[in-house]
Design a protein around this motif. Structure first.
Motif, PDB file in Angstrom:
ATOM      1  N   LEU A  14       0.826  -1.200   0.000  1.00  0.00           N
ATOM      2  CA  LEU A  14       0.000   0.000   0.000  1.00  0.00           C
ATOM      3  C   LEU A  14       0.864   1.255   0.000  1.00  0.00           C
ATOM      4  O   LEU A  14       0.531   2.248  -0.630  1.00  0.00           O
ATOM      5  CB  LEU A  14      -0.924  -0.032   1.225  1.00  0.00           C
ATOM      6  N   PHE A  15       2.016   1.200   0.644  1.00  0.00           N
ATOM      7  CA  PHE A  15       2.945   2.320   0.647  1.00  0.00           C
ATOM      8  C   PHE A  15       3.474   2.587  -0.759  1.00  0.00           C
ATOM      9  O   PHE A  15       3.564   3.740  -1.189  1.00  0.00           O
ATOM     10  CB  PHE A  15       4.111   2.038   1.604  1.00  0.00           C
ATOM     11  N   ASP A  16       3.817   1.519  -1.491  1.00  0.00           N
ATOM     12  CA  ASP A  16       4.312   1.676  -2.864  1.00  0.00           C
ATOM     13  C   ASP A  16       3.248   2.310  -3.761  1.00  0.00           C
ATOM     14  O   ASP A  16       3.542   3.194  -4.564  1.00  0.00           O
ATOM     15  CB  ASP A  16       4.735   0.331  -3.449  1.00  0.00           C
ATOM     16  N   ALA A  17       2.020   1.877  -3.631  1.00  0.00           N
ATOM     17  CA  ALA A  17       0.948   2.416  -4.455  1.00  0.00           C
ATOM     18  C   ALA A  17       0.698   3.882  -4.152  1.00  0.00           C
ATOM     19  O   ALA A  17       0.518   4.690  -5.067  1.00  0.00           O
ATOM     20  CB  ALA A  17      -0.329   1.609  -4.241  1.00  0.00           C
ATOM     21  N   SER A  18       0.707   4.247  -2.874  1.00  0.00           N
ATOM     22  CA  SER A  18       0.484   5.652  -2.525  1.00  0.00           C
ATOM     23  C   SER A  18       1.666   6.514  -2.964  1.00  0.00           C
ATOM     24  O   SER A  18       1.485   7.658  -3.402  1.00  0.00           O
ATOM     25  CB  SER A  18       0.232   5.806  -1.030  1.00  0.00           C
ATOM     26  N   LEU A  19       2.873   5.995  -2.910  1.00  0.00           N
ATOM     27  CA  LEU A  19       4.049   6.743  -3.345  1.00  0.00           C
ATOM     28  C   LEU A  19       4.002   7.003  -4.853  1.00  0.00           C
ATOM     29  O   LEU A  19       4.241   8.123  -5.322  1.00  0.00           O
ATOM     30  CB  LEU A  19       5.327   5.981  -2.979  1.00  0.00           C
ATOM     31  N   VAL A  20       3.653   5.981  -5.621  1.00  0.00           N
ATOM     32  CA  VAL A  20       3.581   6.125  -7.076  1.00  0.00           C
ATOM     33  C   VAL A  20       2.466   7.089  -7.462  1.00  0.00           C
ATOM     34  O   VAL A  20       2.659   7.986  -8.297  1.00  0.00           O
ATOM     35  CB  VAL A  20       3.388   4.745  -7.741  1.00  0.00           C
ATOM     36  N   SER A  21       1.299   6.940  -6.858  1.00  0.00           N
ATOM     37  CA  SER A  21       0.184   7.823  -7.226  1.00  0.00           C
ATOM     38  C   SER A  21       0.462   9.265  -6.821  1.00  0.00           C
ATOM     39  O   SER A  21       0.158  10.196  -7.573  1.00  0.00           O
ATOM     40  CB  SER A  21      -1.118   7.317  -6.611  1.00  0.00           C
ATOM     41  N   VAL A  27       3.903  15.385 -10.263  1.00  0.00           N
ATOM     42  CA  VAL A  27       4.629  15.701 -11.494  1.00  0.00           C
ATOM     43  C   VAL A  27       3.701  16.324 -12.531  1.00  0.00           C
ATOM     44  O   VAL A  27       4.005  17.357 -13.125  1.00  0.00           O
ATOM     45  CB  VAL A  27       5.326  14.440 -12.050  1.00  0.00           C
ATOM     46  N   PHE A  28       2.553  15.722 -12.770  1.00  0.00           N
ATOM     47  CA  PHE A  28       1.653  16.254 -13.786  1.00  0.00           C
ATOM     48  C   PHE A  28       1.009  17.571 -13.346  1.00  0.00           C
ATOM     49  O   PHE A  28       0.751  18.450 -14.158  1.00  0.00           O
ATOM     50  CB  PHE A  28       0.592  15.222 -14.178  1.00  0.00           C
ATOM     51  N   GLY A  29       0.763  17.715 -12.053  1.00  0.00           N
ATOM     52  CA  GLY A  29       0.233  18.981 -11.552  1.00  0.00           C
ATOM     53  C   GLY A  29       1.216  20.121 -11.751  1.00  0.00           C
ATOM     54  O   GLY A  29       0.848  21.218 -12.182  1.00  0.00           O
ATOM     55  N   LEU A  30       2.490  19.878 -11.459  1.00  0.00           N
ATOM     56  CA  LEU A  30       3.506  20.903 -11.681  1.00  0.00           C
ATOM     57  C   LEU A  30       3.703  21.175 -13.165  1.00  0.00           C
ATOM     58  O   LEU A  30       3.969  22.310 -13.565  1.00  0.00           O
ATOM     59  CB  LEU A  30       4.823  20.499 -11.027  1.00  0.00           C
TER      60      LEU A  30
END
Length: 147
Positions: A14-21, A27-30
């Motif tokens: 779950l940590f990996d999924a939250s980190l990737v999302s 990145v896309f917001g910036l």
């Protein structure tokens, strides 16, 4: 083991999924924010350039109108009549009149009216390359050894 998502290559925590999302959203917001900033800067600079350009155009038009009012049209007509006309250039068959006009105008603008076009003809093709002169120049530039 209830915090693992089943995948073919193993599990994703779950940590990996939250980190990737979170990383993707950040990145896309910036990226969107940078696009908006650049667009706004472009509009801002365009508005500055338009103000300066409009002032310069208005000043040039005022000077042109003043000079046209001061000078009578008759001396200009006399000067045009007294100047000898340049002979028409010898043009090779197959070259359209528009091309002759463009070449003559380009030479006139570069030389300020001091040059006379005497002849316009096609240059012979050297080498007979299928690419043409621009293509050959690109090949030479791209394949030049690095020194």
């Amino acid at each position: 083991m209830d915090y693992l998502l089943p995948l073919a290559a193993g599990g994703l925590t779950l940590f990996d999924a939250s980190l990737v999302s979170t990383s993707l959203v950040l990145v896309f917001g910036l990226l969107v924010a940078l696009c908006l900033i650049i667009t706004l800067e472009g509009k801002l600079f365009d508005s500055f350039n338009d103000k300066d350009g409009a002032k310069k155009r208005a000043k040039a038009m005022d000077e042109l109108n003043k000079s046209a009012q001061k000078k009578p049209a008759a001396p200009a007509a006399r000067a045009a009549v007294s100047a000898p006309a340049a002979p028409a250039p010898v043009v090779e068959t197959g070259i359209p009149g528009e091309v002759v006009a463009v070449i003559s105008a380009a030479i006139y603008s570069m030389e300020g009216g001091h040059a006379v076009v005497r002849e316009i003809r096609r240059m012979p093709q050297a080498g007979g390359s299928r690419r043409g002169a621009w293509g050959d120049a690109g090949v030479v530039q791209s394949t030049r050894p690095f020194m």
